[in-house]
Design a protein around this motif. Structure first.
Motif, mmCIF file in Angstrom:
data_model
loop_
_atom_site.group_PDB
_atom_site.id
_atom_site.type_symbol
_atom_site.label_atom_id
_atom_site.label_comp_id
_atom_site.label_asym_id
_atom_site.label_seq_id
_atom_site.Cartn_x
_atom_site.Cartn_y
_atom_site.Cartn_z
ATOM 1 N N ASP A 136 1.125 -0.710 -0.402
ATOM 2 C CA ASP A 136 -0.083 -0.051 -0.226
ATOM 3 C C ASP A 136 0.952 1.122 -0.099
ATOM 4 O O ASP A 136 0.761 2.259 1.109
ATOM 5 N N ARG A 137 1.512 1.122 -1.171
ATOM 6 C CA ARG A 137 2.326 2.531 -1.152
ATOM 7 C C ARG A 137 2.034 3.940 -2.579
ATOM 8 O O ARG A 137 2.726 3.968 -3.018
ATOM 9 N N HIS A 138 1.194 3.538 -2.908
ATOM 10 C CA HIS A 138 0.867 4.399 -3.976
ATOM 11 C C HIS A 138 1.392 6.005 -3.876
ATOM 12 O O HIS A 138 1.706 6.484 -4.422
ATOM 13 N N ARG A 139 0.611 6.720 -2.741
ATOM 14 C CA ARG A 139 1.016 7.994 -2.784
ATOM 15 C C ARG A 139 2.263 7.805 -1.713
ATOM 16 O O ARG A 139 3.004 8.777 -2.746
ATOM 17 N N ASP A 140 3.206 7.114 -2.080
ATOM 18 C CA ASP A 140 4.404 7.650 -1.918
ATOM 19 C C ASP A 140 5.349 7.725 -3.039
ATOM 20 O O ASP A 140 6.121 7.947 -3.330
ATOM 21 N N VAL A 141 4.833 7.089 -4.029
ATOM 22 C CA VAL A 141 4.961 6.563 -5.291
ATOM 23 C C VAL A 141 5.296 8.682 -5.583
ATOM 24 O O VAL A 141 5.911 8.812 -7.158
ATOM 25 N N LEU A 142 3.871 8.657 -6.100
ATOM 26 C CA LEU A 142 3.593 9.796 -7.019
ATOM 27 C C LEU A 142 4.093 11.072 -5.550
ATOM 28 O O LEU A 142 4.516 11.765 -6.816
ATOM 29 N N ASP A 143 3.977 10.993 -4.561
ATOM 30 C CA ASP A 143 4.921 12.005 -3.752
ATOM 31 C C ASP A 143 6.631 12.074 -4.162
ATOM 32 O O ASP A 143 6.826 13.359 -4.542
ATOM 33 N N GLY A 144 7.222 11.009 -4.651
ATOM 34 C CA GLY A 144 8.889 10.748 -4.801
ATOM 35 C C GLY A 144 8.752 11.006 -6.255
ATOM 36 O O GLY A 144 9.695 12.128 -6.468
ATOM 37 N N MET A 145 7.886 11.530 -7.112
ATOM 38 C CA MET A 145 8.132 12.048 -8.968
ATOM 39 C C MET A 145 7.807 12.800 -8.400
ATOM 40 O O MET A 145 8.270 13.995 -9.665
ATOM 41 N N ALA A 146 7.111 13.609 -7.647
ATOM 42 C CA ALA A 146 6.909 14.969 -7.558
ATOM 43 C C ALA A 146 8.253 15.782 -7.002
ATOM 44 O O ALA A 146 8.569 16.774 -7.454
ATOM 45 N N ALA A 147 9.184 15.074 -5.755
ATOM 46 C CA ALA A 147 10.032 15.254 -5.557
ATOM 47 C C ALA A 147 10.915 14.957 -6.567
ATOM 48 O O ALA A 147 12.185 16.325 -6.667
ATOM 49 N N ALA A 148 10.999 14.261 -7.184
ATOM 50 C CA ALA A 148 12.211 14.652 -8.658
ATOM 51 C C ALA A 148 12.163 15.335 -9.559
ATOM 52 O O ALA A 148 12.871 15.677 -9.877
#
Length: 329
Positions: A136-148
């Motif tokens: 259950d890590r969907h939000r973490d991926v979206l946040d990581g992409m935004a950070a990149a």
């Protein structure tokens, strides 16, 4: 120079930093995970940097892509990137990641010299993400992409695999979202690289299926073969531009004739193809104190024996024993 008998020259090096991953994607590995490589079997940071240095300074490699498993799980990643950025000539460097750890590492990776990232994201639906990845890590991926994106690791490319009965209908939604967010989307056909060997050709979503789905909402114009070169993705201009979408048809429209890749596994094996059933050991040479020239010759000999194609269309094709997580993407 890493040349083969068909005249192809490998200038793009894919380096797997670990076979471990913090997701359990259904098309990659079983829910319980795999038997990971023992730490002594893994290349050390110094060994990785040495092999990249040999590739860049002696063998003509100009691009380095760090992969896994999940490369952000490698403790020495930032240091490896920084040391490789100091090489002359400096290679272009990118990273393929599931994005979970990007929020905390993107700025440091950019400062170390990383140029951009590819992030795997197959769905916009959190519940489907949980089913596909068993986490259950969907939000973490979206946040990581935004950070990149904010750190300047651009263009941020998004890799998506469509699976029947799960996210097969999401192609138009993914493209609309990627355009809105300023990401470059690429769809990848599911490949026979799962640890379970459950891949079936007649059950996969093909490039043709993907394009048909996208055309229900968008007008797609071929970018032109002259623009593709050795890039695996066929690119299409969306609604007249400027945005594009890529489709990597590794199974139905392979691009072996223009392949410019050489691959290094986390335990120091050269792979001439993602679907190769043979490997060449560089780790043994490193640990026997072989000089750079000897290591380079072993590497060149391995690439000289590269086959004409992946063999996916051959009825006798055998899926590699080592899964994607072990050999890098």
């Amino acid at each position: 120079m890493l040349i083969d008998t068909y005249g192809r020259v490998a200038t793009d090096l894919r380096v797997s930093l670990t076979d471990r991953c913090n997701l359990r994607c259904t098309y990659c590995m079983p829910e319980e995970g795999l038997q990971w490589l023992a730490k002594p079997d893994l290349l050390t940071d110094d060994e990785i940097v040495r092999l990249i240095r040999i590739a860049v300074t002696d063998l003509g490699v100009t691009e380095v892509r760090f992969t896994g498993g999940e490369p952000l799980l490698r403790p020495g990643l930032v240091g490896i990137v920084e040391r490789c950025a100091a090489l002359e000539p400096r290679p272009r460097m990118s990273l393929t990641t599931n994005g979970i750890g990007l929020k905390r590492t993107a700025a440091a990776l950019k400062a170390a010299g990383l140029d951009r990232v590819n992030v795997s994201l197959d769905t916009l639906r959190p519940e489907v993400f949980k089913t596909l990845t068993r986490r259950d890590r969907h939000r973490d991926v979206l946040d990581g992409m935004a950070a990149a994106r904010e750190a300047g690791l651009t263009p941020v490319k998004v890799n998506a695999v469509l699976m029947p009965g799960l996210n097969a209908d999401e192609a138009p939604d993914l493209l609309a979202w990627a355009i809105q967010e300023g990401y470059e989307l690429r769809f990848i056909e599911q490949m026979p690289l799962d640890a379970q060997h459950g891949w079936k050709r007649d059950g996969m979503i093909t490039a043709g299926d993907i394009l048909e789905s996208l055309r229900t909402r968008f007008t797609l114009t071929p970018e032109g073969s002259e623009e593709r070169g050795s890039a695996p993705a066929e690119r299409w201009v969306v609604d007249g531009g400027p945005h594009t979408v890529g489709v990597i048809a590794s199974v139905t429209r392979p691009f072996c004739r223009a392949c410019d890749r050489t691959r290094l596994t986390a335990d120091g094996q050269v792979r001439t193809c993602l679907f190769a059933t043979e490997e060449t050991d560089l780790r043994a040479a490193l640990r026997s104190d072989a000089p750079d020239e000897t290591v380079a010759e072993i590497w060149k000999k391995a690439m000289w024996g590269k086959k004409a194609g992946s063999g996916l269309d051959d009825p006798s094709f055998l899926q590699p024993e080592r899964p994607m997580s072990a050999i890098g993407g």
